[in-house]
Design a protein around this motif. Structure first.
Motif, PDB file in Angstrom:
ATOM      1  N   THR A 322      -7.818 -45.634 -26.540  1.00 44.79           N
ATOM      2  CA  THR A 322      -8.854 -44.054 -26.546  1.00 44.79           C
ATOM      3  C   THR A 322      -8.049 -43.371 -25.611  1.00 44.79           C
ATOM      4  O   THR A 322      -9.202 -42.218 -26.389  1.00 44.79           O
ATOM      5  N   ASP A 323      -7.957 -42.864 -24.501  1.00 44.70           N
ATOM      6  CA  ASP A 323      -6.950 -42.056 -24.364  1.00 44.70           C
ATOM      7  C   ASP A 323      -6.449 -40.898 -25.331  1.00 44.70           C
ATOM      8  O   ASP A 323      -5.943 -39.924 -24.976  1.00 44.70           O
ATOM      9  N   ALA A 456      -2.383 -41.816 -32.132  1.00 42.79           N
ATOM     10  CA  ALA A 456      -3.262 -42.662 -32.216  1.00 42.79           C
ATOM     11  C   ALA A 456      -3.652 -43.435 -34.004  1.00 42.79           C
ATOM     12  O   ALA A 456      -3.456 -42.620 -34.806  1.00 42.79           O
ATOM     13  N   TYR A 457      -4.115 -44.550 -33.940  1.00 38.29           N
ATOM     14  CA  TYR A 457      -4.903 -44.864 -34.929  1.00 38.29           C
ATOM     15  C   TYR A 457      -5.827 -46.068 -34.367  1.00 38.29           C
ATOM     16  O   TYR A 457      -5.512 -46.934 -34.530  1.00 38.29           O
ATOM     17  N   GLU A 458      -6.953 -45.815 -35.129  1.00 37.76           N
ATOM     18  CA  GLU A 458      -7.812 -46.321 -35.431  1.00 37.76           C
ATOM     19  C   GLU A 458      -8.970 -46.925 -36.152  1.00 37.76           C
ATOM     20  O   GLU A 458      -8.715 -46.097 -37.039  1.00 37.76           O
ATOM     21  N   HIS A 501      -0.148 -45.702 -30.952  1.00 34.73           N
ATOM     22  CA  HIS A 501      -1.121 -46.474 -30.138  1.00 34.73           C
ATOM     23  C   HIS A 501      -2.006 -47.015 -31.855  1.00 34.73           C
ATOM     24  O   HIS A 501      -3.009 -46.091 -31.788  1.00 34.73           O
ATOM     25  N   MET A 502      -2.968 -48.125 -31.290  1.00 34.85           N
ATOM     26  CA  MET A 502      -3.791 -48.711 -32.381  1.00 34.85           C
ATOM     27  C   MET A 502      -4.541 -49.740 -31.976  1.00 34.85           C
ATOM     28  O   MET A 502      -4.283 -50.421 -31.361  1.00 34.85           O
ATOM     29  N   ARG A 503      -6.095 -49.662 -32.627  1.00 32.59           N
ATOM     30  CA  ARG A 503      -6.741 -50.466 -33.022  1.00 32.59           C
ATOM     31  C   ARG A 503      -7.457 -51.013 -34.220  1.00 32.59           C
ATOM     32  O   ARG A 503      -8.007 -49.655 -34.592  1.00 32.59           O
ATOM     33  N   VAL A 504      -7.771 -51.899 -34.128  1.00 34.72           N
ATOM     34  CA  VAL A 504      -7.879 -52.396 -35.565  1.00 34.72           C
ATOM     35  C   VAL A 504      -8.816 -53.305 -35.157  1.00 34.72           C
ATOM     36  O   VAL A 504      -9.103 -54.744 -33.995  1.00 34.72           O
TER      37      VAL A 504
END
Length: 756
Positions: A322-323, A456-458, A501-504
């Protein structure tokens, strides 16, 4: 068909048989071990290998051949592991009375998963034969070897016994030993070699192969009348939509045997096929009005998919993401849209059924015979053991078409008449009601840091699909028509790049229309997003698209594959779209790259092959026409069982996915599907096919991986990236039609003028 006459009882009666048996759990596709130590009666689906007293081998696998040549590859595995001639091996596939239930033929899992116990069984039979020979020769088993269906002592070649002699009088039903020693890849005679497909000669000669050609004595013909909401799902009033049927509207027609009406299921049985078609077209039925579909046109699909209620599932969430997203220096927040696709089987689905008080025989082109068996049992109120699915070949599907539906249609009509009945759908019924490859929305947020690296990657992926319950179950009211949310959006949702940083997030949603598996499932759209996005960042960073990706790859096989493709395609390093063309240049050229490893399940490590594309294309900037000039593909599926088969699979993936990316999309109105014929659903033509250059990387010491879908997965991104290289504009919604090309160019021109 000769193989349909082979039964385990006949093998035993031939004078002796060696069999290895095991019950497979229903969740075998999840990689669970087969249950061992079970005594399997001959009337149960339990055995993988049977060696008869004449030395011939029959092998049993619960999957089916969908035109991929898997029958040949499995026979190669068995022949090598047993040390017998390839021609002495017969494969029985998907027959519910003779093969284990190994789940539907999906997810490129036949070679990777269901061939494993088959190979182990073959190895165990060979081991047992050596032990029998050791007792006969009074020599240690370690001193014996096998070749061409014989066990012998190398130092005394005349000391030999054939498998047939050893099998005579034996009846050995033993639990499958998953730890049995397997032969080394180098010792095989067939695996790794191109072997001609065993199914082709019968097709060339016109022998009975396809279910469409199946005929039975006294057979009648049936056609069905479907509700007018073609392909609609749980929001339509299926099962309770029919108001009235005017039986008198077909009373004057010849050959009518029976009109069958069960809730919303309507079928007509006649003496001849053309009579059934005429009756189907003239029968007057009144249906409830319904127009409840949201706007699924290409221009509105993004908004419709975005507005759907969704349930989040976190697939990966790195600490600090998130940051990191908030601190991105150069934001690249973009959405990607995938349309609904048809499986577009060339021949509409067909089935034959013969139902009596004791037995239900179905001849079907299904890709999930054991599941269909359960559905037919539920539909007719029978025990599953009373239902026999004889699996025959049919038009290709690469995902679910209407094969199960029409099998259930035939079962109902045969049950109603007491006669064998053949049912074939019309083209508009197949196109309208086949479970679609679903539309998909993928939203990506992230971007670059101050050093032009990925910050970052979301990714959020929404995949509104279902299992597409066999349609007559719903039409007759046996199964309620309610939403069935499937967690299938996971496939390759997590990219293979090691971003900081990754969010899937998978956003599960109820289906809008009838939808189910299609080649590449959610992986192809997900990789369209992954590989388009990183290509965009490479351009912003002014770096070579491949070199930029390699910074974030740690998988050595992926890195080897990509370097091999660079050499194969003579890739010239440098940023994309580095040579903008003059405004008056009509035809421009572009080159694009994309890579993926297809992970076709949410179970960890359950992945298929690696594949990478380089696409060379040209675009006419006046009319928006795209020409694919040449496609280079490098492919690694581990040990290659049949190089010819894998090459054909890769080639087929390239052509089919190119057609989907450039041309294909399903059209709808508020009541259902409107693209009901080839005029409304164009495919890539022969004169539009690109030149194809395929490189297979063989890794004989690695496990064999599935090759049925993997080469399609990088397709959309490679083509999109080549279009950017040519035009300097990004296309993020498939298909890339001429209209969309021209619109993107016009938008880019307007934006450029506005910034001047």
């Amino acid at each position: 068909m000769m193989e349909m006459q082979i039964t385990r009882r006949r093998l035993l009666q031939a004078g002796g048989v060696v069999m290895v048996s095991s019950l497979l759990p229903l969740n075998a596709l999840a990689g669970s071990p087969a249950a061992a130590g079970q005594a399997i009666p001959l009337d149960r689906i339990s055995s993988f290998i049977a060696l008869s007293a004449d030395g011939k081998v029959t092998a049993f696998n619960g999957h089916v051949d969908l035109g991929t040549g898997i029958r040949t590859s499995l026979a190669q595995i068995v022949a090598d592991e047993l040390d017998v001639a390839f021609d002495d091996v017969t494969l029985i596939l998907g027959d519910t009375n003779r093969t284990p239930d190994q789940g539907p033929t999906i997810a490129s899992a036949t070679i990777q998963v269901t061939s494993v116990p088959l190979r182990q069984a073959a190895a165990q039979v060979r081991q047992l034969l050596v032990e029998l020979a050791a007792m006969a020769f009074k020599r240690p088993a370690a001193q014996l070897t096998t070749a061409n269906g014989f066990v012998f002592a190398p130092d005394a070649p005349s000391t030999r016994l054939s498998y047939a002699e050893l099998a005579r009088g034996q009846d050995l039903h033993l639990p499958l030993n998953s730890n049995v020693e397997l032969k080394s890849p180098q010792s095989g005679q067939y695996v790794g070699k191109p072997v001609a497909r065993v199914d082709i000669p019968a097709k060339v000669r016109g022998q009975l192969t396809y279910v469409h050609d199946m005929r039975l004595p006294g057979m009648l013909h049936g056609r069905v009348v479907r509700p007018p909401y073609a392909g609609a799902d749980s929001s339509a009033p299926l099962g309770k939509a029919m108001i009235s049927v005017d039986r008198g509207s077909i009373a004057h027609l010849p050959g009518i045997v029976k009109l069958v009406v069960i809730n919303d299921f309507i079928g007509i049985v006649t003496e001849r096929e053309e009579q059934a078609i005429a009756a189907m077209r003239q029968l007057k039925v009144q249906w409830q009005p319904w127009a409840g579909l949201p706007d699924l046109s290409l221009d509105k699909l993004h908004a419709t998919l975005e507005a759907m209620p969704k349930t989040e599932r976190i697939l990966r969430d790195d600490p600090g993401t998130t940051d990191a997203l908030a601190a991105v220096t150069t934001q690249v927040n973009v959405d990607y849209v995938w349309p609904y696709h048809l499986h577009a089987s060339i021949g509409p689905s067909c089935a034959v059924a013969e139902v009596n008080a004791h037995q239900v025989e179905i001849w079907s082109g299904t890709q999930n015979p054991h599941d269909l068996r359960k559905d037919i049992a539920k539909l007719l109120g029978r025990e599953p053991e009373q239902v026999h699915i004889n699996r025959m070949e049919a038009s290709g599907c690469y995902g679910r078409n209407c094969a199960d539906d029409v099998s259930a249609d035939a079962a109902l009509l045969s049950h109603a008449t007491g006669k064998p009945v053949r049912v074939q759908l019309m083209r508009e019924q197949e196109a309208g009601w086949e479970p679609k490859g679903t539309g998909q929305l993928i939203r990506v947020r992230g971007g670059l840091d101050a050093n032009h690296q990925v910050a970052a990657y979301e990714l959020r992926t929404s995949y509104p699909s279902n299992n597409a319950v066999t349609l007559p179950l719903v039409l007759t009211g046996k199964v309620a028509n309610r939403p069935d949310v499937q967690q299938m959006g996971d496939r390759t949702a997590v990219p293979q790049y090691e971003y900081p940083h990754m969010r899937v997030i998978a956003e599960d949603a109820a289906p809008i229309v009838r939808a189910s598996w299609m080649r590449g499932v959610s992986a192809l759209p997900n990789v369209f997003a992954h590989e388009s996005w990183i290509d965009e960042l490479a351009y912003l960073a002014k770096q070579d698209p491949i070199a930029y990706r390699l910074q974030y790859l740690t998988d050595p096989r992926a890195i080897t594959l990509i370097h091999a493709l660079k050499k194969q395609a003579n890739w010239q390093d440098g940023p994309a779209h580095r040579n903008p063309v003059a405004e008056d240049q009509e035809v421009v050229n572009g080159r694009g790259f994309a890579y993926a490893r297809y992970f076709h399940s949410k179970f960890p490590g359950f992945g298929a092959a690696w594949a990478a594309w380089v696409c060379d294309l040209s675009v006419n900037r006046r009319n928006g026409q795209i020409k694919l000039n040449k496609i280079y593909v490098a492919h690694d599926c581990g040990q290659i069982v049949n190089p010819a088969g894998v090459r054909h699979q890769v080639h087929g993936n390239i052509i089919q996915s190119a057609s989907r990316v450039l041309k294909e999309f399903v059209t709808f109105d508020s009541s259902g599907v409107t693209s009901l014929d080839w005029g409304g659903y164009p495919l890539l033509r022969f004169d539009e096919l690109p030149e194809v250059d395929i490189q297979l990387l063989d890794n004989p010491h690695e496990p064999p991986m599935g090759a049925g879908e993997s080469a399609s997965v990088p397709s959309a991104a490679a083509i999109a990236n080549a279009l950017f290289d040519a035009l300097g504009v990004r296309l993020r919604e498939v298909p890339f039609t001429p209209e969309r090309i021209l619109k993107a160019l016009a938008t880019a021109t307007s934006s450029s003028h506005a910034n001047e």
